[in-house]
Write a protein that holds these residues in place. Sequence first.
Motif, mmCIF file in Angstrom:
data_model
loop_
_atom_site.group_PDB
_atom_site.id
_atom_site.type_symbol
_atom_site.label_atom_id
_atom_site.label_comp_id
_atom_site.label_asym_id
_atom_site.label_seq_id
_atom_site.Cartn_x
_atom_site.Cartn_y
_atom_site.Cartn_z
ATOM 1 N N THR A 50 0.792 -1.231 0.000
ATOM 2 C CA THR A 50 0.000 0.000 0.000
ATOM 3 C C THR A 50 0.822 1.276 0.000
ATOM 4 O OG1 THR A 50 -0.162 -0.145 2.409
ATOM 5 C CG2 THR A 50 -1.972 -1.076 1.139
ATOM 6 N N CYS A 51 1.919 1.305 0.736
ATOM 7 C CA CYS A 51 2.672 2.558 0.907
ATOM 8 C C CYS A 51 4.173 2.296 0.990
ATOM 9 C CB CYS A 51 2.221 3.252 2.189
ATOM 10 S SG CYS A 51 0.465 3.508 2.336
ATOM 11 N N ARG A 98 -7.610 -1.834 6.665
ATOM 12 C CA ARG A 98 -8.945 -2.142 6.146
ATOM 13 C C ARG A 98 -9.751 -2.933 7.166
ATOM 14 N NH1 ARG A 98 -8.704 -1.820 0.154
ATOM 15 N NH2 ARG A 98 -6.583 -1.206 -0.295
ATOM 16 N N GLY A 104 -6.260 5.697 -3.026
ATOM 17 C CA GLY A 104 -5.216 4.803 -2.565
ATOM 18 C C GLY A 104 -4.156 4.570 -3.618
ATOM 19 N N SER A 105 -3.064 3.934 -3.224
ATOM 20 C CA SER A 105 -1.961 3.692 -4.150
ATOM 21 C C SER A 105 -2.363 2.766 -5.292
ATOM 22 C CB SER A 105 -0.767 3.101 -3.400
ATOM 23 O OG SER A 105 -1.138 1.870 -2.795
ATOM 24 N N VAL A 134 -10.958 5.747 -1.417
ATOM 25 C CA VAL A 134 -11.107 5.232 -0.062
ATOM 26 C C VAL A 134 -11.774 6.284 0.815
ATOM 27 C CG1 VAL A 134 -9.846 4.380 1.960
ATOM 28 C CG2 VAL A 134 -9.013 3.861 -0.343
#
Length: 103
Positions: free
Chosen positions: A22-23, A33, A71-72, A77
């Motif tokens: 994700t990051c 989540r 989001g990436s 989101v």
Amino acid sequence: MVLLQRDDGRILAVRHTGTSETCPDQVTVIGGRLERDELLDEGALRELLEETGVRVAAPDLEICQTVHYQGSDGARVIGVVFTAQRRQGQPYNAEPVKHQRVL
């Protein structure tokens, strides 16, 4: 997401590993989540414990704001941000496969 103030006044955060889905290599606040049938506060408390080993009692969570971002992975989101004034335990990197360290 949980904004938890550290003893030095800064907000508790994690630095993701370079292989994070994700990051990658980014610093973020604690969050994640929801699992199936999980309520917002339950998910926030679970993520906080899973990522940092810190426990917060459900009555100590307060809704701070909602956020809407991309989001990436390109998904849009909607997140809920909680704050907490009390906690149990000292934060540590409880997910070293996902995070380089706790900040």
